[in-house]
Each structure stands twice: as structure tokens, then as C-alpha cells.
Motif scaffolding. Structure first.
Motif, PDB file in Angstrom:
ATOM      1  N   ALA A  10       0.825  -1.199   0.000  1.00 59.00           N
ATOM      2  CA  ALA A  10       0.000   0.000   0.000  1.00 59.00           C
ATOM      3  C   ALA A  10       0.865   1.256   0.000  1.00 59.00           C
ATOM      4  O   ALA A  10       0.582   2.230  -0.714  1.00 59.00           O
ATOM      5  CB  ALA A  10      -0.933   0.000   1.206  1.00 59.00           C
ATOM      6  N   ASP A  11       1.936   1.232   0.775  1.00 59.88           N
ATOM      7  CA  ASP A  11       2.844   2.381   0.828  1.00 59.88           C
ATOM      8  C   ASP A  11       3.514   2.623  -0.515  1.00 59.88           C
ATOM      9  O   ASP A  11       3.913   3.758  -0.820  1.00 59.88           O
ATOM     10  CB  ASP A  11       3.908   2.167   1.901  1.00 59.88           C
ATOM     11  N   HIS A  12       3.643   1.574  -1.323  1.00 60.68           N
ATOM     12  CA  HIS A  12       4.247   1.728  -2.646  1.00 60.68           C
ATOM     13  C   HIS A  12       3.250   2.204  -3.699  1.00 60.68           C
ATOM     14  O   HIS A  12       3.633   2.445  -4.850  1.00 60.68           O
ATOM     15  CB  HIS A  12       4.886   0.408  -3.091  1.00 60.68           C
ATOM     16  N   GLY A  13       1.982   2.319  -3.331  1.00 58.87           N
ATOM     17  CA  GLY A  13       1.022   2.951  -4.226  1.00 58.87           C
ATOM     18  C   GLY A  13       0.157   2.036  -5.059  1.00 58.87           C
ATOM     19  O   GLY A  13      -0.487   2.496  -6.014  1.00 58.87           O
ATOM     20  N   TYR A  14       0.088   0.747  -4.728  1.00 59.82           N
ATOM     21  CA  TYR A  14      -0.763  -0.156  -5.499  1.00 59.82           C
ATOM     22  C   TYR A  14      -2.243   0.109  -5.219  1.00 59.82           C
ATOM     23  O   TYR A  14      -2.616   0.553  -4.131  1.00 59.82           O
ATOM     24  CB  TYR A  14      -0.409  -1.614  -5.184  1.00 59.82           C
ATOM     25  N   ASP A  15      -3.057  -0.172  -6.216  1.00 64.46           N
ATOM     26  CA  ASP A  15      -4.491   0.099  -6.123  1.00 64.46           C
ATOM     27  C   ASP A  15      -5.280  -1.056  -5.518  1.00 64.46           C
ATOM     28  O   ASP A  15      -6.433  -0.872  -5.108  1.00 64.46           O
ATOM     29  CB  ASP A  15      -5.060   0.384  -7.523  1.00 64.46           C
ATOM     30  N   GLU A  16      -4.688  -2.223  -5.472  1.00 64.98           N
ATOM     31  CA  GLU A  16      -5.344  -3.411  -4.941  1.00 64.98           C
ATOM     32  C   GLU A  16      -4.265  -4.373  -4.478  1.00 64.98           C
ATOM     33  O   GLU A  16      -3.170  -4.415  -5.052  1.00 64.98           O
ATOM     34  CB  GLU A  16      -6.203  -4.082  -6.015  1.00 64.98           C
ATOM     35  N   ILE A  17      -4.579  -5.158  -3.453  1.00 62.50           N
ATOM     36  CA  ILE A  17      -3.666  -6.206  -2.982  1.00 62.50           C
ATOM     37  C   ILE A  17      -4.427  -7.516  -3.023  1.00 62.50           C
ATOM     38  O   ILE A  17      -5.453  -7.674  -2.367  1.00 62.50           O
ATOM     39  CB  ILE A  17      -3.161  -5.911  -1.559  1.00 62.50           C
ATOM     40  N   ASN A  18      -3.935  -8.457  -3.821  1.00 63.55           N
ATOM     41  CA  ASN A  18      -4.620  -9.716  -4.063  1.00 63.55           C
ATOM     42  C   ASN A  18      -3.872 -10.853  -3.384  1.00 63.55           C
ATOM     43  O   ASN A  18      -2.647 -10.925  -3.452  1.00 63.55           O
ATOM     44  CB  ASN A  18      -4.711  -9.972  -5.571  1.00 63.55           C
ATOM     45  N   LEU A  19      -4.626 -11.744  -2.742  1.00 65.47           N
ATOM     46  CA  LEU A  19      -4.020 -12.911  -2.115  1.00 65.47           C
ATOM     47  C   LEU A  19      -4.187 -14.118  -3.022  1.00 65.47           C
ATOM     48  O   LEU A  19      -5.304 -14.449  -3.434  1.00 65.47           O
ATOM     49  CB  LEU A  19      -4.655 -13.196  -0.751  1.00 65.47           C
ATOM     50  N   ASN A  20      -3.098 -14.798  -3.298  1.00 67.99           N
ATOM     51  CA  ASN A  20      -3.101 -15.973  -4.176  1.00 67.99           C
ATOM     52  C   ASN A  20      -3.579 -17.201  -3.403  1.00 67.99           C
ATOM     53  O   ASN A  20      -2.898 -17.686  -2.503  1.00 67.99           O
ATOM     54  CB  ASN A  20      -1.682 -16.199  -4.725  1.00 67.99           C
ATOM     55  N   VAL A  21      -4.757 -17.691  -3.799  1.00 67.53           N
ATOM     56  CA  VAL A  21      -5.275 -18.942  -3.247  1.00 67.53           C
ATOM     57  C   VAL A  21      -5.613 -19.869  -4.416  1.00 67.53           C
ATOM     58  O   VAL A  21      -6.562 -20.640  -4.373  1.00 67.53           O
ATOM     59  CB  VAL A  21      -6.519 -18.693  -2.363  1.00 67.53           C
ATOM     60  N   GLY A  22      -4.811 -19.764  -5.497  1.00 69.38           N
ATOM     61  CA  GLY A  22      -5.127 -20.533  -6.683  1.00 69.38           C
ATOM     62  C   GLY A  22      -3.961 -21.218  -7.363  1.00 69.38           C
ATOM     63  O   GLY A  22      -4.156 -22.149  -8.133  1.00 69.38           O
ATOM     64  N   CYS A  23      -2.724 -20.781  -7.097  1.00 68.46           N
ATOM     65  CA  CYS A  23      -1.582 -21.347  -7.807  1.00 68.46           C
ATOM     66  C   CYS A  23      -1.308 -22.769  -7.322  1.00 68.46           C
ATOM     67  O   CYS A  23      -1.187 -23.017  -6.121  1.00 68.46           O
ATOM     68  CB  CYS A  23      -0.343 -20.485  -7.596  1.00 68.46           C
ATOM     69  N   PRO A  24      -1.182 -23.748  -8.256  1.00 64.47           N
ATOM     70  CA  PRO A  24      -1.023 -25.151  -7.856  1.00 64.47           C
ATOM     71  C   PRO A  24       0.403 -25.683  -7.870  1.00 64.47           C
ATOM     72  O   PRO A  24       0.598 -26.887  -7.757  1.00 64.47           O
ATOM     73  CB  PRO A  24      -1.841 -25.874  -8.930  1.00 64.47           C
ATOM     74  N   SER A  25       1.405 -24.809  -8.002  1.00 60.49           N
ATOM     75  CA  SER A  25       2.761 -25.320  -8.177  1.00 60.49           C
ATOM     76  C   SER A  25       3.290 -25.969  -6.903  1.00 60.49           C
ATOM     77  O   SER A  25       2.838 -25.686  -5.792  1.00 60.49           O
ATOM     78  CB  SER A  25       3.711 -24.193  -8.597  1.00 60.49           C
ATOM     79  N   ASP A  26       4.267 -26.861  -7.068  1.00 58.28           N
ATOM     80  CA  ASP A  26       4.887 -27.543  -5.932  1.00 58.28           C
ATOM     81  C   ASP A  26       5.494 -26.546  -4.962  1.00 58.28           C
ATOM     82  O   ASP A  26       5.457 -26.737  -3.745  1.00 58.28           O
ATOM     83  CB  ASP A  26       5.974 -28.513  -6.419  1.00 58.28           C
ATOM     84  N   ARG A  27       6.063 -25.481  -5.511  1.00 57.55           N
ATOM     85  CA  ARG A  27       6.736 -24.503  -4.654  1.00 57.55           C
ATOM     86  C   ARG A  27       5.761 -23.840  -3.690  1.00 57.55           C
ATOM     87  O   ARG A  27       6.044 -23.665  -2.514  1.00 57.55           O
ATOM     88  CB  ARG A  27       7.436 -23.443  -5.511  1.00 57.55           C
ATOM     89  N   VAL A  28       4.577 -23.485  -4.186  1.00 58.05           N
ATOM     90  CA  VAL A  28       3.636 -22.824  -3.293  1.00 58.05           C
ATOM     91  C   VAL A  28       3.022 -23.815  -2.307  1.00 58.05           C
ATOM     92  O   VAL A  28       2.684 -23.457  -1.189  1.00 58.05           O
ATOM     93  CB  VAL A  28       2.522 -22.082  -4.070  1.00 58.05           C
ATOM     94  N   GLN A  29       2.893 -25.092  -2.713  1.00 57.80           N
ATOM     95  CA  GLN A  29       2.382 -26.073  -1.762  1.00 57.80           C
ATOM     96  C   GLN A  29       3.341 -26.241  -0.591  1.00 57.80           C
ATOM     97  O   GLN A  29       2.929 -26.297   0.571  1.00 57.80           O
ATOM     98  CB  GLN A  29       2.186 -27.422  -2.452  1.00 57.80           C
ATOM     99  N   SER A  30       4.635 -26.325  -0.893  1.00 58.24           N
ATOM    100  CA  SER A  30       5.614 -26.519   0.173  1.00 58.24           C
ATOM    101  C   SER A  30       5.661 -25.311   1.098  1.00 58.24           C
ATOM    102  O   SER A  30       5.998 -25.426   2.269  1.00 58.24           O
ATOM    103  CB  SER A  30       7.001 -26.781  -0.427  1.00 58.24           C
ATOM    104  N   GLY A  31       5.311 -24.129   0.559  1.00 56.86           N
ATOM    105  CA  GLY A  31       5.296 -22.921   1.369  1.00 56.86           C
ATOM    106  C   GLY A  31       3.954 -22.643   1.999  1.00 56.86           C
ATOM    107  O   GLY A  31       3.753 -21.620   2.627  1.00 56.86           O
ATOM    108  N   CYS A  32       2.992 -23.541   1.805  1.00 55.80           N
ATOM    109  CA  CYS A  32       1.642 -23.412   2.350  1.00 55.80           C
ATOM    110  C   CYS A  32       0.983 -22.118   1.893  1.00 55.80           C
ATOM    111  O   CYS A  32       0.484 -21.338   2.684  1.00 55.80           O
ATOM    112  CB  CYS A  32       1.631 -23.511   3.866  1.00 55.80           C
ATOM    113  N   PHE A  33       1.015 -21.881   0.584  1.00 58.07           N
ATOM    114  CA  PHE A  33       0.201 -20.819   0.028  1.00 58.07           C
ATOM    115  C   PHE A  33      -0.180 -21.208  -1.385  1.00 58.07           C
ATOM    116  O   PHE A  33       0.248 -22.240  -1.901  1.00 58.07           O
ATOM    117  CB  PHE A  33       0.889 -19.458   0.084  1.00 58.07           C
ATOM    118  N   GLY A  34      -1.042 -20.440  -1.994  1.00 54.81           N
ATOM    119  CA  GLY A  34      -1.596 -20.823  -3.283  1.00 54.81           C
ATOM    120  C   GLY A  34      -2.813 -21.705  -3.095  1.00 54.81           C
ATOM    121  O   GLY A  34      -3.539 -21.625  -2.094  1.00 54.81           O
TER     122      GLY A  34
END
Length: 350
Positions: A102-126
């Protein structure tokens, strides 16, 4: 040439005064895509559409909060309206990352709950977070409380053996109750076991009627549909049922076909440019600035390869850029040579 070379700032400046509605812009958006939707790609896309909502690649909250990688948030003011997508699953860490964004000026902040890659699974996101809707609700609530910018979610209809008709309404209820007002739904399941990330973009069947039904069930939510949309005609069909359409790979590989007439067909306003040739010329000042700062030509032109997709000269355009843009000292003359291939092919086709 000098008039054309000043054109991009003129094209974009009209909408860079905060005079836009982020929810209205979400009527058409270009999906966040790793290694693709960086700032050079977004600048190119903004030349073609003043109104569509543009997204960054996914940036992990740990990279910002623990790694201090705020350079990943750099963008041009001309890109507005622009959203940043975050990946993570720790509410406190995501809250801090959201504040930084927000401090950098973005108009929206989106949370990724859709990416299926192995990397995001191991990091518990997506997409794996579809199995933990309570945690996602805690995350978005913390992000909302931490700053003033809209927080949105991009999700799947479910994962693995989940029954989408059951889990998706519960997921959306939790998001709404946590304060989220806009959600983008990829109309496919994510199979975290047995399919690669690439296969997850194509193999699971699309269920557009389910997404339509979610809009009926949640009329107070702004719902965008994502997945398998290949042209604006299809997008307009979906817009009869949902609030927005998010387009990914087609917008990248054939950007003119999606964005070149998006403002007139989707938003009902005048298109800022009239041809892909005009877009290529309008990129020249931006490219020169990038080169003057020590950048390389191919860092930008790799996003321009599909500009003439399906048109006479497209092959020659791609070949000139692919063979020359990576060379030491390559400059805007490469764009001129590539445009000559387009012009020659167009004349031969007449």
C-alpha cells in the motif's frame, strides 16, 4: 517519428490522475502470471487499454518482510490501475506485506489462493489454502486491518477431492465475512496430486455455471471469472453473468486481440490506439529510457513477441526480435527492422 515517440505518455496520462474506479476496471483484468506480467509487460498492456486492471506477478510475503525485496514492487505510475498479488499464509506477515504494498502505491492487494505449483504447496500458500478457508479468512482480515487498499482473493473452485458445490460457497462466505468485496475465481479445480502446474491450467474441466451460480448466491460480492477465456466475444458472454473477466495466457500471447479493442467493447470508451504498429512505436521512448538505465532490449521485447499474432508479418516480427534483441548494444533499430517485416508482409497481402 518524433510525434509518435512522445505518444505513450499522451496515451496513458489521461487516466493517471486517480480518475478511475478499481472495481469498474476489474470488469476486465489481465491475470497475474509468473515470469510474464512484470512491469515491462504491464506498460505494454497499458498502452492498449487505459481501463483494464493489470496485475503483478505473484510476490511472496516472506520475500518482502523477511528478505526486504521491495525492489520487486517497482512499477511505473503510468500502469495505474495496477494490483499486486501476494503469496503467503501467515496473517501477521501478510499484514506487514500488505502495508508495504500500500505504501508503494498499489491500487489493490490480491491474495493468491489458486496457484497449484509444488513450490507454493511446500510454502503453504496458493491453491493448497483452499483446504484451510479459516486461515485464509484470518489472513485477509489482517491484511485489511493493516492498510487502506482493497484486499481481494484469487482462488480455484476447489482442490483434489473437494466437492466445489460445497466448499466454494463456504469459502466465499468466509471471505465476505472477513471483509473481502471482490474475488476472482478460476473455474477449474486444482489437482495438487497427480497433475503438473501446466496440466492444472488445462486438464481439469471448466465449470462456468458454478461460477455464475456463485454470483447469484453472493450478489454483494464482485466476482470475476478466470480460466479458458480466449477472446472478447467469450468475455462478453461471461459478463452477462458475472462482474468481471480475468484473462491470462491469451492476453499475453495475443495482447492486441484482447486489449486492442477492450476499452471500446468492454468499457464503452474510446480505444487509445488504433493498431499494433502504433503500440510498437509508442514503446520506443520507454525502451530508450530502459536502455539508458543499463537495461537490455530483450528484457522488454520478449513481452512484445505476440503483438502481431495472427496478422501478416507476425513470423518476421518475432524472428527479428528473437534473433537480435539479446545482442550486445541492441537498440530501438531492432524494433524498426521488425516493423519493416510487418509492413512488407501487409503490402504483399494486399
Amino acid at each position: 517519428m518524433s510525434d509518435n515517440r512522445q505518444h505513450p505518455r499522451n496515451i496513458i496520462s489521461q487516466q493517471n490522475k486517480g480518475n478511475y474506479s478499481i472495481a469498474r476496471s476489474a470488469r476486465l483484468s489481465v491475470a497475474p502470471m509468473m515470469d510474464w506480467t512484470n512491469r515491462h509487460c504491464r506498460y505494454l498492456h497499458r498502452l492498449m487499454s487505459q481501463r483494464a486492471l493489470l496485475y503483478t506477478e505473484m510476490i511472496t510475503a516472506p520475500a518482502l518482510v523477511q528478505g526486504g525485496a521491495v525492489h520487486l514492487l517497482a512499477f511505473n505510475t503510468e500502469e495505474h490501475p495496477v494490483a499486486v498479488q501476494l503469496g503467503g499464509s501467515d496473517p501477521a506477515e501478510l499484514a506487514e506485506a500488505a502495508r508495504i504494498c500500500a505504501d508503494h502505491g498499489y491500487d489493490e492487494i490480491n491474495l493468491n489462493v489458486g496457484c497449484p505449483s509444488d513450490r507454493v504447496q511446500s510454502g503453504c500458500f496458493g491453491a493448497v489454502l483452499m483446504e484451510r478457508p479459516g486461515l485464509v479468512a484470518d489472513c485477509v482480515a489482517a491484511m485489511i486491518d493493516a492498510q487502506r487498499v482493497d484486499v481481494t482473493v484469487k482462488c480455484r473452485i476447489g482442490v483434489d477431492e473437494q466437492t466445489p458445490e460445497k466448499v466454494l460457497p463456504d469459502f466465499l462466505t468466509r471471505m465476505r465475512d472477513a471483509g473481502v468485496q471482490r474475488v476472482a475465481i478460476h473455474a477449474r479445480k486444482a489437482w495438487l496430486q497427480g497433475l503438473s502446474p501446466k496440466q492444472n491450467r488445462d486438464v481439469p474441466p471448466l465449470d462456468y455455471p458454478l461460477v455464475y451460480h456463485m454470483k447469484e448466491m453472493f450478489p454483494d460480492l464482485h466476482i470475476s471469472l478466470n480460466g479458458g477465456v480466449e477472446n472478447l466475444d467469450q468475455g462478453l458472454v461471461h459478463l452477462a453473468h458475472v462482474d468481471g473477466v480475468m484473462i491470462g495466457r491469451t492476453a499475453y500471447h495475443s495482447p492486441w486481440d484482447i486489449l486492442g479493442r477492450a476499452d471500446s467493447r468492454i468499457f464503452g470508451v474510446e480505444d487509445p490506439v488504433q493498431s499494433p504498429q502504433e503500440v510498437a512505436l509508442a514503446m520506443l521512448p520507454y525502451i530508450e529510457d530502459h536502455l539508458a538505465e543499463g537495461g537490455r532490449l530483450h528484457q522488454i521485447t520478449r513481452h512484445m513477441l505476440g503483438l502481431f499474432a495472427g496478422r501478416p508479418g507476425a513470423r518476421g516480427w518475432r524472428r527479428v526480435l528473437s534473433e537480435n534483441a539479446h545482442k550486445d548494444g541492441a537498440g530501438t533499430e531492432v524494433i524498426g527492422a521488425a516493423l519493416e517485416k510487418v509492413t512488407d508482409a501487409a503490402e504483399a497481402a494486399e
